[in-house]
Design a protein around this motif. Structure first.
Motif, PDB file in Angstrom:
ATOM      1  N   ASN A  96       0.910  -1.162  -0.171  1.00  0.00           N
ATOM      2  CA  ASN A  96       0.004  -0.194   0.097  1.00  0.00           C
ATOM      3  C   ASN A  96       0.909   1.167  -0.006  1.00  0.00           C
ATOM      4  O   ASN A  96       1.729   1.428   0.843  1.00  0.00           O
ATOM      5  CB  ASN A  96      -0.953   0.028   1.047  1.00  0.00           C
ATOM      6  CG  ASN A  96      -1.816   1.073   1.303  1.00  0.00           C
ATOM      7  OD1 ASN A  96      -2.064   1.745   2.193  1.00  0.00           O
ATOM      8  ND2 ASN A  96      -2.354   1.533   0.210  1.00  0.00           N
ATOM      9  N   GLU A 155      -6.391  -0.394  -6.610  1.00  0.00           N
ATOM     10  CA  GLU A 155      -7.428   0.599  -5.959  1.00  0.00           C
ATOM     11  C   GLU A 155      -6.605   1.810  -5.349  1.00  0.00           C
ATOM     12  O   GLU A 155      -5.491   1.565  -4.835  1.00  0.00           O
ATOM     13  CB  GLU A 155      -8.555   0.213  -5.317  1.00  0.00           C
ATOM     14  CG  GLU A 155      -8.157  -0.476  -4.116  1.00  0.00           C
ATOM     15  CD  GLU A 155      -9.477  -1.088  -3.447  1.00  0.00           C
ATOM     16  OE1 GLU A 155     -10.283  -1.849  -3.891  1.00  0.00           O
ATOM     17  OE2 GLU A 155      -9.665  -0.877  -2.048  1.00  0.00           O
ATOM     18  N   GLY A 156      -7.201   2.889  -5.428  1.00  0.00           N
ATOM     19  CA  GLY A 156      -6.811   4.150  -4.829  1.00  0.00           C
ATOM     20  C   GLY A 156      -7.528   5.226  -4.969  1.00  0.00           C
ATOM     21  O   GLY A 156      -8.521   5.218  -5.564  1.00  0.00           O
ATOM     22  N   GLN A 179      -2.495   4.490  -2.836  1.00  0.00           N
ATOM     23  CA  GLN A 179      -2.668   2.997  -3.659  1.00  0.00           C
ATOM     24  C   GLN A 179      -2.234   1.985  -3.400  1.00  0.00           C
ATOM     25  O   GLN A 179      -1.177   1.530  -2.579  1.00  0.00           O
ATOM     26  CB  GLN A 179      -1.812   3.442  -5.106  1.00  0.00           C
ATOM     27  CG  GLN A 179      -1.788   2.456  -6.174  1.00  0.00           C
ATOM     28  CD  GLN A 179      -0.982   3.065  -7.394  1.00  0.00           C
ATOM     29  OE1 GLN A 179      -1.411   4.090  -8.217  1.00  0.00           O
ATOM     30  NE2 GLN A 179       0.347   2.582  -7.497  1.00  0.00           N
ATOM     31  N   THR A 229       5.628   4.239  -9.125  1.00  0.00           N
ATOM     32  CA  THR A 229       4.591   5.119  -8.792  1.00  0.00           C
ATOM     33  C   THR A 229       5.266   6.454  -8.456  1.00  0.00           C
ATOM     34  O   THR A 229       4.729   7.653  -8.791  1.00  0.00           O
ATOM     35  CB  THR A 229       3.971   4.920  -7.363  1.00  0.00           C
ATOM     36  OG1 THR A 229       3.491   3.395  -7.543  1.00  0.00           O
ATOM     37  CG2 THR A 229       2.847   5.476  -7.078  1.00  0.00           C
TER      38      THR A 229
END
Length: 339
Positions: A109, A203-204, A247, A271
């Motif tokens: 995460n 997801e995020g 995220q 990222t």
């Protein structure tokens, strides 16, 4: 001359002292603009807090303060905010703060926090742009895009795009299918995976909040809203953005250590490059290229497009080869000297 230009009338009270004129809204006109704006803001807060609203002069101040935002269209407001940046483009971009956690059963995460020298509306426009693959270099192409729900400021969009991935000696293109809930009112963008594939869970959310860059000009006031900030800076204060990207990534199969550690590092780096691409775009829109960000952008472009290296990529790779070569020779010389 009109009555508005006459001096206030002084009269004697029965006890012989001078009687002061009543302090009404008209007397505010004799106060300098900056102090007047500050008084309006604080007086408006006081009236709201204490429930006043009799319909006379007491209601005129908060109505005028609120009117500065309700009558201005978002496009006009953004143009005004961008003009403030053109008048004073001074800004120093900083790398994002990254926090990595590993929830049970997931790869990682990621939570990234950073600031950008552009207003929230401008940053939001970059993120939701259907053609933002020109900004984010890890997006190879947008395969499909469909607006599922349109409520004006809020939209839900179904997107399928091809993302570039690399793992150890392998690289390729990964198809990602997500539903994006984008809301301009609070400048949030939430995404969640639709069809599962290589990713079991992806997801995020993006959250963009206003940052009052020049709020020192409001001292001793501490503006809490855009209207107060605009009022106490006379419309010249720059508005930046405080951005959070959260995220969660969970592949269909999480590899065991040490491969999971390596994959987690690559995911974090990818990222971070995405965020740096966004920062580089905000710098471009301000008209100021940040050398550090540009360098990261070029290196990222070289990594993701190895088959099509440009001169700029070759120059950077050559410099890194020379640096490594110098480092090896330097280590050899130091070892010889110590021997």
């Amino acid at each position: 001359m009109g009555s508005s230009n006459r001096e206030p009338v002084l009269s004697l009270r029965t006890d012989g002292w001078l009687q002061k004129p009543a302090l009404g809204f008209g007397s505010l006109l004799q106060i300098p603009d900056k102090i007047q704006n500050s008084l309006k803001v604080h007086f408006g807060r006081f009236l709201k807090k204490n429930g006043f609203g009799g319909g006379s002069e007491a209601e005129m101040l908060p109505m005028q303060v609120q009117g500065t935002c309700t009558t201005v269209a978002p496009e006009v407001r953004l143009d005004k905010q961008l003009q403030a940046w053109k008048n004073n483009p001074s800004w120093s971009d900083e790398p994002p703060e990254i926090k990595v956690t590993v929830p049970q059963g997931s790869l990682c995460n990621l939570n990234l926090k950073f600031k950008a020298g552009l207003p929230p509306d401008a940053v939001y426009n970059i993120i939701i742009d259907p053609e933002n693959k020109r900004v984010f270099k890890n997006i190879k192409e947008v395969i499909s895009r469909k607006v599922v729900l349109d409520e004006g400021p809020r939209q839900i969009v179904e997107v399928e795009q091809a993302a570039i991935w690399r793992f150890l000696w392998w690289s390729g293109v990964l198809s990602v299918h997500v539903f994006v809930d984008q809301n301009r009112t609070n400048h949030t963008v939430k995404f969640k995976q639709g069809r599962t594939g290589f990713m079991k869970k992806f997801e995020g959310s993006w959250k963009i909040e206003p940052l009052f860059v020049d709020k020192e000009a409001c001292h001793p006031l501490d503006p809490c809203t855009l209207e107060e900030y605009d009022s106490c800076t006379n419309g010249t204060g720059r508005v930046g953005s405080s951005i959070t990207l959260d995220q969660l990534i969970e592949p269909a199969m999480v590899p065991p250590p040490p491969f999971s550690w390596y994959l987690r590092g690559i995911t974090t780096r990818t990222t971070e490059m995405l965020v740096n691409d966004l920062i580089a775009e905000t710098a471009r829109l301000r008209g100021l290229a940040n050398n550090a960000i540009d360098k990261q952008y070029v290196e990222g472009k070289c990594d993701t497009s190895r088959d099509h290296l440009t001169e700029e990529c070759n120059d950077i790779k050559e410099r890194w080869r020379q640096r490594r070569k110098t480092g090896r020779h330097g280590n050899s010389l130091r070892l010889t000297a110590q021997g």
